[in-house]
Design a protein around this motif. Structure first.
Motif, PDB file in Angstrom:
ATOM      1  N   MET A   1       0.845  -1.179   0.000  1.00 33.02           N
ATOM      2  CA  MET A   1       0.000   0.000   0.000  1.00 33.02           C
ATOM      3  C   MET A   1       0.887   1.238   0.000  1.00 33.02           C
ATOM      4  SD  MET A   1      -3.082   1.311   2.468  1.00 33.02           S
ATOM      5  CE  MET A   1      -4.101  -0.021   1.942  1.00 33.02           C
ATOM      6  N   LEU A   2       0.516   2.197  -0.822  1.00 36.49           N
ATOM      7  CA  LEU A   2       1.258   3.454  -0.910  1.00 36.49           C
ATOM      8  C   LEU A   2       0.414   4.550  -0.271  1.00 36.49           C
ATOM      9  CD1 LEU A   2       3.872   4.669  -1.995  1.00 36.49           C
ATOM     10  CD2 LEU A   2       2.673   5.138  -4.142  1.00 36.49           C
ATOM     11  N   THR A   3       0.919   5.117   0.821  1.00 37.01           N
ATOM     12  CA  THR A   3       0.169   6.094   1.602  1.00 37.01           C
ATOM     13  C   THR A   3       0.867   7.442   1.592  1.00 37.01           C
ATOM     14  OG1 THR A   3      -0.640   4.355   3.072  1.00 37.01           O
ATOM     15  CG2 THR A   3      -0.739   6.614   3.917  1.00 37.01           C
ATOM     16  N   ILE A   4       0.093   8.469   1.249  1.00 37.71           N
ATOM     17  CA  ILE A   4       0.575   9.846   1.371  1.00 37.71           C
ATOM     18  C   ILE A   4       0.284  10.282   2.803  1.00 37.71           C
ATOM     19  CG2 ILE A   4       0.093  12.235   0.695  1.00 37.71           C
ATOM     20  CD1 ILE A   4      -0.603  11.147  -2.123  1.00 37.71           C
ATOM     21  N   ILE A   5       1.274  10.843   3.485  1.00 38.40           N
ATOM     22  CA  ILE A   5       1.043  11.360   4.835  1.00 38.40           C
ATOM     23  C   ILE A   5       1.514  12.806   4.867  1.00 38.40           C
ATOM     24  CG2 ILE A   5       3.222  10.421   5.749  1.00 38.40           C
ATOM     25  CD1 ILE A   5       1.612   9.925   8.424  1.00 38.40           C
ATOM     26  N   ALA A   6       0.630  13.692   5.345  1.00 41.09           N
ATOM     27  CA  ALA A   6       0.950  15.119   5.323  1.00 41.09           C
ATOM     28  C   ALA A   6       0.133  15.860   6.374  1.00 41.09           C
ATOM     29  CB  ALA A   6       0.629  15.699   3.944  1.00 41.09           C
ATOM     30  N   ALA A   7       0.623  17.042   6.712  1.00 41.45           N
ATOM     31  CA  ALA A   7      -0.153  18.000   7.501  1.00 41.45           C
ATOM     32  C   ALA A   7      -0.256  19.248   6.640  1.00 41.45           C
ATOM     33  CB  ALA A   7       0.551  18.313   8.817  1.00 41.45           C
ATOM     34  N   ALA A   8      -1.493  19.669   6.365  1.00 44.74           N
ATOM     35  CA  ALA A   8      -1.714  20.822   5.503  1.00 44.74           C
ATOM     36  C   ALA A   8      -2.809  21.698   6.085  1.00 44.74           C
ATOM     37  CB  ALA A   8      -2.102  20.362   4.093  1.00 44.74           C
TER      38      ALA A   8
ATOM     39  N   ASP B   1      -2.644   4.855  -2.740  1.00 43.32           N
ATOM     40  CA  ASP B   1      -3.851   4.104  -2.370  1.00 43.32           C
ATOM     41  C   ASP B   1      -4.606   4.784  -1.229  1.00 43.32           C
ATOM     42  OD1 ASP B   1      -3.131   1.683  -3.986  1.00 43.32           O
ATOM     43  OD2 ASP B   1      -1.438   1.672  -2.582  1.00 43.32           O
ATOM     44  N   LYS B   2      -3.863   5.578  -0.436  1.00 44.72           N
ATOM     45  CA  LYS B   2      -4.419   6.108   0.817  1.00 44.72           C
ATOM     46  C   LYS B   2      -3.788   7.467   1.101  1.00 44.72           C
ATOM     47  CE  LYS B   2      -4.536   4.348   5.602  1.00 44.72           C
ATOM     48  NZ  LYS B   2      -3.988   3.227   6.384  1.00 44.72           N
ATOM     49  N   ILE B   3      -4.547   8.329   1.774  1.00 45.51           N
ATOM     50  CA  ILE B   3      -4.011   9.613   2.243  1.00 45.51           C
ATOM     51  C   ILE B   3      -4.292   9.717   3.740  1.00 45.51           C
ATOM     52  CG2 ILE B   3      -4.130  12.143   2.090  1.00 45.51           C
ATOM     53  CD1 ILE B   3      -5.277  11.790  -0.767  1.00 45.51           C
ATOM     54  N   GLU B   4      -3.250   9.969   4.513  1.00 43.61           N
ATOM     55  CA  GLU B   4      -3.388  10.283   5.940  1.00 43.61           C
ATOM     56  C   GLU B   4      -3.067  11.774   6.055  1.00 43.61           C
ATOM     57  OE1 GLU B   4      -4.543   8.576   8.327  1.00 43.61           O
ATOM     58  OE2 GLU B   4      -4.233   6.464   7.853  1.00 43.61           O
ATOM     59  N   LEU B   5      -4.106  12.580   6.156  1.00 48.53           N
ATOM     60  CA  LEU B   5      -3.925  14.032   6.159  1.00 48.53           C
ATOM     61  C   LEU B   5      -4.300  14.612   7.511  1.00 48.53           C
ATOM     62  CD1 LEU B   5      -3.316  16.599   4.466  1.00 48.53           C
ATOM     63  CD2 LEU B   5      -5.766  16.726   4.014  1.00 48.53           C
ATOM     64  N   THR B   6      -3.403  15.416   8.056  1.00 47.60           N
ATOM     65  CA  THR B   6      -3.744  16.215   9.225  1.00 47.60           C
ATOM     66  C   THR B   6      -4.112  17.588   8.690  1.00 47.60           C
ATOM     67  OG1 THR B   6      -2.176  14.995  10.611  1.00 47.60           O
ATOM     68  CG2 THR B   6      -2.908  17.165  11.411  1.00 47.60           C
ATOM     69  N   ARG B   7      -5.406  17.944   8.803  1.00 44.46           N
ATOM     70  CA  ARG B   7      -5.872  19.245   8.318  1.00 44.46           C
ATOM     71  C   ARG B   7      -5.748  20.234   9.469  1.00 44.46           C
ATOM     72  NH1 ARG B   7      -5.855  21.099   3.579  1.00 44.46           N
ATOM     73  NH2 ARG B   7      -7.324  19.641   2.667  1.00 44.46           N
ATOM     74  N   VAL B   8      -4.820  21.168   9.334  1.00 44.55           N
ATOM     75  CA  VAL B   8      -4.594  22.178  10.372  1.00 44.55           C
ATOM     76  C   VAL B   8      -5.590  23.311  10.122  1.00 44.55           C
ATOM     77  CG1 VAL B   8      -2.903  23.713  11.432  1.00 44.55           C
ATOM     78  CG2 VAL B   8      -2.154  21.533  10.439  1.00 44.55           C
ATOM     79  N   HIS B   9      -6.367  23.638  11.152  1.00 43.84           N
ATOM     80  CA  HIS B   9      -7.431  24.628  10.985  1.00 43.84           C
ATOM     81  C   HIS B   9      -6.867  26.042  11.096  1.00 43.84           C
ATOM     82  CE1 HIS B   9     -10.188  21.380  10.648  1.00 43.84           C
ATOM     83  NE2 HIS B   9      -9.806  20.903  11.819  1.00 43.84           N
ATOM     84  N   GLY B  10      -6.637  26.610   9.935  1.00 39.66           N
ATOM     85  CA  GLY B  10      -6.082  27.949   9.811  1.00 39.66           C
ATOM     86  C   GLY B  10      -5.521  28.093   8.410  1.00 39.66           C
TER      87      GLY B  10
ATOM     88  N   TYR C   1      -7.522  14.782  11.955  1.00 33.52           N
ATOM     89  CA  TYR C   1      -6.918  13.692  11.199  1.00 33.52           C
ATOM     90  C   TYR C   1      -7.970  13.186  10.216  1.00 33.52           C
ATOM     91  CZ  TYR C   1      -3.530  13.405  15.082  1.00 33.52           C
ATOM     92  OH  TYR C   1      -2.566  13.680  16.023  1.00 33.52           O
ATOM     93  N   LEU C   2      -7.602  13.134   8.942  1.00 33.12           N
ATOM     94  CA  LEU C   2      -8.507  12.666   7.897  1.00 33.12           C
ATOM     95  C   LEU C   2      -7.832  11.501   7.169  1.00 33.12           C
ATOM     96  CD1 LEU C   2      -9.369  16.171   6.412  1.00 33.12           C
ATOM     97  CD2 LEU C   2     -10.818  14.812   7.933  1.00 33.12           C
ATOM     98  N   THR C   3      -8.558  10.395   7.019  1.00 31.76           N
ATOM     99  CA  THR C   3      -8.048   9.255   6.270  1.00 31.76           C
ATOM    100  C   THR C   3      -8.920   9.059   5.038  1.00 31.76           C
ATOM    101  OG1 THR C   3      -7.273   8.193   8.297  1.00 31.76           O
ATOM    102  CG2 THR C   3      -7.493   6.788   6.349  1.00 31.76           C
ATOM    103  N   TYR C   4      -8.257   9.056   3.881  1.00 32.32           N
ATOM    104  CA  TYR C   4      -8.939   8.859   2.597  1.00 32.32           C
ATOM    105  C   TYR C   4      -8.432   7.572   1.957  1.00 32.32           C
ATOM    106  CZ  TYR C   4     -10.179  13.867   2.642  1.00 32.32           C
ATOM    107  OH  TYR C   4     -10.660  15.112   2.959  1.00 32.32           O
ATOM    108  N   LEU C   5      -9.329   6.874   1.275  1.00 31.96           N
ATOM    109  CA  LEU C   5      -8.943   5.732   0.452  1.00 31.96           C
ATOM    110  C   LEU C   5      -9.344   6.025  -0.985  1.00 31.96           C
ATOM    111  CD1 LEU C   5     -10.042   2.687   2.654  1.00 31.96           C
ATOM    112  CD2 LEU C   5      -7.722   3.543   2.272  1.00 31.96           C
ATOM    113  N   ARG C   6      -8.527   5.555  -1.913  1.00 31.18           N
ATOM    114  CA  ARG C   6      -8.846   5.747  -3.322  1.00 31.18           C
ATOM    115  C   ARG C   6     -10.094   4.950  -3.666  1.00 31.18           C
ATOM    116  NH1 ARG C   6      -6.377   7.856  -7.404  1.00 31.18           N
ATOM    117  NH2 ARG C   6      -4.281   7.850  -6.558  1.00 31.18           N
ATOM    118  N   LYS C   7     -11.000   5.579  -4.388  1.00 27.62           N
ATOM    119  CA  LYS C   7     -12.182   4.866  -4.885  1.00 27.62           C
ATOM    120  C   LYS C   7     -11.740   3.991  -6.051  1.00 27.62           C
ATOM    121  CE  LYS C   7     -15.471   8.554  -3.807  1.00 27.62           C
ATOM    122  NZ  LYS C   7     -16.391   9.547  -4.384  1.00 27.62           N
TER     123      LYS C   7
END
Length: 161
Positions: free
Chosen positions: A1-8, A109-118, A154-160
């Motif tokens: 599995m290929l996962t993008i991990i980021a804080a944006a 395949d997946k995104i682990e995104l930390t959405r920083v509110h600002g 924290y937001l977890t997305y999977l590819r449709k």
């Protein structure tokens, strides 16, 4: 599995002058927990932003420079080659920066995104997440506290498929 991990941030800001524009200790802990024991793929500027290589991870650095070499670091010249080298790892993480994320959005395949509110001034940005291609499967909100000046989710997305 290929996962993008980021804080944006909400404006997709990732960082400025090769540094983060916020300090979120819980997000660092989550990053460490998720990526430890795995391959992490990054661009050279992202690698250069670390004071030293991160422990318990195999670093794969993508660079155009033919002369870039660092002991203990795997150096490649394309995202495709980086991914090939990580095939044995059950989960490989793409950890930045902006250009690498943009390329990885096509194949992850997946995104682990930390959405920083600002919204923040930045020179590196996370690509837009296309709701037609990605499905939100998990969401966990964290409010501000004495260690976190910004709330985040924290937001977890999977590819449709």
């Amino acid at each position: 599995m290929l996962t993008i991990i980021a804080a944006a941030a909400e404006n997709n800001a990732l960082g400025k002058d090769n540094d983060l524009v916020w300090h979120l200790p819980d997000d660092f802990k989550r990053f460490k927990k998720l990526t430890s024991g795995h391959h992490i793929i990054m661009g050279r500027k992202t690698f250069d932003s670390f004071p030293q290589p991160l422990p318990n991870r195999t670093h794969v650095v993508i660079t155009r420079s033919e002369n870039f070499k660092k002991e203990g670091i795997v150096v490649v010249h394309s995202l495709e080659r980086a991914v090939e080298l990580c095939e044995e790892d059950p989960e490989t993480f793409i950890i930045g920066g902006g250009e690498i994320y943009k390329l990885a959005m096509e194949i992850a395949d997946k995104i682990e995104l930390t959405r920083v509110h600002g919204s923040f001034e930045a020179d590196a940005f996370f690509p837009e997440i296309d709701e037609n291609e990605w499905r939100l499967v998990a969401e966990e909100f964290h409010d501000t506290d004495d260690k976190h000046n910004y709330s985040f989710t924290y937001l977890t997305y999977l590819r449709k498929h």
